[in-house]
Write an enzyme that holds these catalytic residues in place. Structure first.
Site, PDB file in Angstrom:
ATOM      1  N   PRO A 149      19.159  28.343  -3.932  1.00  0.00           N
ATOM      2  CG  PRO A 149      20.816  27.249  -2.747  1.00  0.00           C
ATOM      3  CD  PRO A 149      19.394  27.032  -3.523  1.00  0.00           C
ATOM      4  N   GLY A 172      23.847  26.371  -9.856  1.00  0.00           N
ATOM      5  CA  GLY A 172      23.969  25.248 -10.840  1.00  0.00           C
ATOM      6  C   GLY A 172      22.606  24.541 -10.424  1.00  0.00           C
ATOM      7  CG  LEU A 173      21.013  23.833  -6.793  1.00  0.00           C
ATOM      8  CD1 LEU A 173      20.684  24.216  -5.308  1.00  0.00           C
ATOM      9  CD2 LEU A 173      20.662  22.434  -6.967  1.00  0.00           C
ATOM     10  N   GLY A 174      19.716  25.840 -10.974  1.00  0.00           N
ATOM     11  CA  GLY A 174      18.525  26.194 -11.844  1.00  0.00           C
ATOM     12  C   GLY A 174      17.526  27.381 -11.222  1.00  0.00           C
ATOM     13  CB  SER A 175      17.933  29.936  -8.562  1.00  0.00           C
ATOM     14  OG  SER A 175      18.895  30.738  -9.218  1.00  0.00           O
ATOM     15  CG  ASP A 191      19.240  24.860 -15.645  1.00  0.00           C
ATOM     16  OD1 ASP A 191      19.932  23.836 -16.154  1.00  0.00           O
ATOM     17  OD2 ASP A 191      19.500  25.769 -15.173  1.00  0.00           O
ATOM     18  CB  ALA A 229      12.985  27.475 -10.520  1.00  0.00           C
TER      19      ALA A 229
HETATM   20  O1  PMV Z   1      23.300  25.821 -14.663  1.00  0.00           O
HETATM   21  P1  PMV Z   1      24.534  24.867 -14.427  1.00  0.00           P
HETATM   22  O2  PMV Z   1      25.372  25.228 -13.428  1.00  0.00           O
HETATM   23  O3  PMV Z   1      23.808  23.704 -14.202  1.00  0.00           O
HETATM   24  O4  PMV Z   1      25.316  24.339 -15.784  1.00  0.00           O
HETATM   25  C1  PMV Z   1      24.918  24.613 -16.874  1.00  0.00           C
HETATM   26  C2  PMV Z   1      25.008  23.395 -17.737  1.00  0.00           C
HETATM   27  C3  PMV Z   1      26.055  23.566 -18.975  1.00  0.00           C
HETATM   28  O5  PMV Z   1      25.958  22.269 -19.663  1.00  0.00           O
HETATM   29  C4  PMV Z   1      27.331  23.787 -18.463  1.00  0.00           C
HETATM   30  C5  PMV Z   1      25.478  24.602 -19.765  1.00  0.00           C
HETATM   31  C6  PMV Z   1      24.284  24.408 -20.442  1.00  0.00           C
HETATM   32  O6  PMV Z   1      23.400  25.289 -20.857  1.00  0.00           O
HETATM   33  O7  PMV Z   1      23.740  23.243 -20.410  1.00  0.00           O
END
Ligand code: PMV
Length: 315
Positions: free
Chosen positions: A101, A105-108, A152, A111
Site C-alpha cells: 500500500p 508507512g510500509l516503505g513502498s 526504510d 521497496a
Molecule cells: O515511513 P514511515 O511512516 O515508516 O515513517 C518514517 C519514520 C520516521 O522516523 C518518522 C522518519 C524517518 O525518516 O525515519
C-alpha cells in the site's frame, strides 16, 4: 535474453520512529506478505539507450526522458547508471509493480527503488552489493521525505530485522523466539515530510521537553532489542504501550489510530502503538498467533481498511 527481475519486501517500524531522526535507535523489520517487483526485458530492436517504463499500478507508461527530471523512477535509474558509469545502456523495458500500500508507512517507495536498482544493475551485468543498493535507494528517499533517517532503505535492502541508527553501520540482532505482529491501516494518508516537519517545529519550540521524550523512546528501543534477543516476549507488549504514550506526546497520534490501538488491546493484544510517521497510516499490535485473527477482525470492526498479520523471525 530472459527477463531479469528483482523484488523487495515492505517494512514496519516496531520502536523508535521520529526519535531516530534525532540520533536515537529504531527497530524495523521486513514484512514479506507484500512486495515490490521490477522486471526488465531487453529490447534488442530498439535504439541503444532507449529505456521504457511501465508501471500500471500508477498508470505510468513512458520513456525515461519523458518523465520529469525529478521523477523518483527517473532519478533512481539515472543514479544506478551513474554509479555503474554506464552512459548509454542497451535498450530495455522496465516493468514495476507493487502490492505494498502506498504512503502508509510500509516503505513502498523504498521497496520500489530497491527492486529497480537491483533489476537494472543485474541487467547491466553489474549487480550491486547490498550497502550500495541501500545507499542509492537513500538518494531517492530524499526526494520523498527531505531528511529521511535511512531506516526504510536499510531494512528493506537487507531484508532482516535491524537495529538502526542514522549514519551508523547496519546492526542486526538475533531473534530468539519468533513473534506475531498485526498491522492495522487507518486508511488515512499522511505525508512523512509534513509529520517530520511538524515534530521538528514542536522540538524547536521546546527542545528540552522533546529531547527528553526522544531519550525515553531511545531507552525503550534499547530495552526492546534486549527483550527480543533474549526471547522475553512478555516484556514487549508494555514497551509498545509505553512507546505509544511518548508518541502521543510528540503530537502525532490521531483519534483513528487510538481507536485501532484500543480495539487491538481489547481483543487481547499484549501491546499496541502507532507505527511510522503517524497522523494516519498504520498501527501495530503484538499478539499470540492463536488470537491474531480475532485481533484483525476487531481492527476491521474499528475502521481499519487493511490488516496484515506477519511473523517477526530470524531470516
Ligand atoms: O515511513 P514511515 O511512516 O515508516 O515513517 C518514517 C519514520 C520516521 O522516523 C518518522 C522518519 C524517518 O525518516 O525515519
Amino acid at each position: 535474453m530472459p527477463a531479469i527481475s528483482a523484488s523487495a519486501p515492505a517494512k514496519i517500524i516496531l520502536f523508535g520512529e521520529h526519535a531516530v531522526v534525532y540520533g536515537r535507535p529504531a527497530i524495523a523489520v521486513p514484512v514479506d506478505q507484500v512486495k515490490a517487483r521490477a522486471a526488465i526485458q531487453a529490447e534488442p530492436l530498439a535504439r541503444q539507450g532507449m529505456v521504457k517504463i511501465e508501471a500500471p499500478d500508477i498508470n505510468l507508461s513512458s520513456t525515461l526522458e519523458q518523465l520529469s527530471p525529478g521523477h523518483p523512477l527517473r532519478v533512481t535509474i539515472e543514479n544506478v547508471l551513474a554509479a555503474l558509469k554506464v552512459t548509454t545502456p542497451p535498450a530495455f523495458t522496465l516493468r514495476v509493480s507493487s502490492t505494498i500500500p502506498l504512503a502508509s508507512g510500509l516503505g513502498s517507495g523504498a521497496a520500489v527503488s530497491i527492486a529497480v536498482i537491483r533489476a537494472v544493475s543485474a541487467f547491466l551485468g553489474k549487480p550491486l552489493a547490498d550497502q550500495q543498493v541501500s545507499d542509492l535507494a537513500y538518494l531517492t528517499e530524499k526526494l520523498y521525505h527531505g531528511t529521511p533517517s535511512g531506516i526504510d532503505n536499510t531494512v528493506i535492502t537487507f531484508a532482516r530485522p535491524v537495529y538502526f541508527m542514522a549514519g551508523k553501520p547496519i546492526q542486526t540482532f538475533p531473534i530468539l523466539r519468533p513473534f506475531t505482529i498485526i498491522i492495522g491501516d487507518t486508511g488515512i494518508c499522511s505525508s512523512t515530510a509534513q509529520m517530520v516537519g511538524d515534530v521538528r517545529a514542536r522540538w524547536q519550540a521546546d527542545p528540552a521537553e522533546f529531547e527528553a521524550i526522544f531519550d525515553s523512546i531511545g531507552s525503550i528501543t534499547r530495552e526492546a532489542r534486549q527483550a527480543i534477543e533474549h526471547g522475553q516476549l512478555d516484556d514487549l507488549g508494555p514497551m509498545l504501550d509505553e512507546n505509544q504514550v511518548l508518541l502521543q506526546r510528540l503530537g502525532i497520534s490521531t483519534p483513528q489510530l487510538k481507536r485501532l490501538i484500543d480495539a487491538a488491546r481489547q481483543a487481547g493484544a499484549a501491546g499496541a502503538k502507532l507505527s511510522g510517521k503517524g497522523g494516519g497510516g498504520n498501527m501495530i499490535a503484538l499478539a499470540d498467533p492463536q488470537n491474531a485473527q480475532s485481533i484483525s477482525t476487531a481492527l476491521y470492526a474499528a475502521g481499519a481498511v487493511r490488516t496484515i498479520i506477519t511473523q517477526v523471525r530470524q531470516p
